[in-house]
Design a protein around this motif. Structure first.
Motif, short mmCIF file in Angstrom:
data_model
loop_
_atom_site.label_atom_id
_atom_site.label_comp_id
_atom_site.label_asym_id
_atom_site.label_seq_id
_atom_site.Cartn_x
_atom_site.Cartn_y
_atom_site.Cartn_z
N UNK A 72 -5.31 4.95 -4.93
CA UNK A 72 -4.95 5.75 -5.96
C UNK A 72 -3.04 5.47 -6.35
N UNK A 73 -2.61 5.66 -5.03
CA UNK A 73 -1.17 5.88 -4.94
C UNK A 73 -0.54 4.42 -4.57
N UNK A 74 -1.38 3.28 -4.65
CA UNK A 74 -1.02 1.98 -4.10
C UNK A 74 0.18 1.51 -4.87
N UNK A 75 1.30 1.25 -4.35
CA UNK A 75 2.50 0.44 -5.07
C UNK A 75 2.07 -0.61 -5.66
N UNK A 76 1.36 -1.52 -5.22
CA UNK A 76 1.06 -2.76 -5.58
C UNK A 76 -0.36 -2.88 -6.43
#
Length: 107
Positions: free
Chosen positions: A98-102
């Protein structure tokens, strides 16, 4: 049960090889180096390839995949009644997806 990635090595049970890159993007000299390495891995039965219908067929999901969070949450929910510890670790993967920057559409 715990995910293998939480063991002593922290590496995990499997690795992944970008076969598209091997087959299409490597220069000819690098291709042969990689092909030789793959042949050695196959010879020692440590390379799993996923062909449709084979007994070890698999589907890899990267955390940066736009749909990973939902897929991992569904998986964890199914595992929860049988193995809460394992489900909790998969829920943690879903949270990180959910929080993945890519985050992006799968390719």
């Amino acid at each position: 049960m715990r995910l293998d990635r939480y063991g002593e090595s922290g590496i995990g049970k499997y690795g992944a090889i970008n076969m598209r890159r091997v087959m299409k993007e490597l220069d000819p000299l690098s291709f042969w180096d990689v092909k030789l390495a793959l042949d050695v891995l196959k010879k020692h039965a440590v390379l799993l390839e996923s062909a449709v219908g084979e007994k070890d067929e698999f589907f890899l999901i990267k955390l940066k995949d736009r749909y990973a969070e939902q897929a991992l949450n569904a998986y964890a929910n199914e595992a929860l009644p049988h193995d809460p510890e394992y489900a909790g670790q998969v829920f943690e993967l879903a949270r990180r997806a959910y929080d993945h920057p890519l985050k992006k559409a799968p390719d």
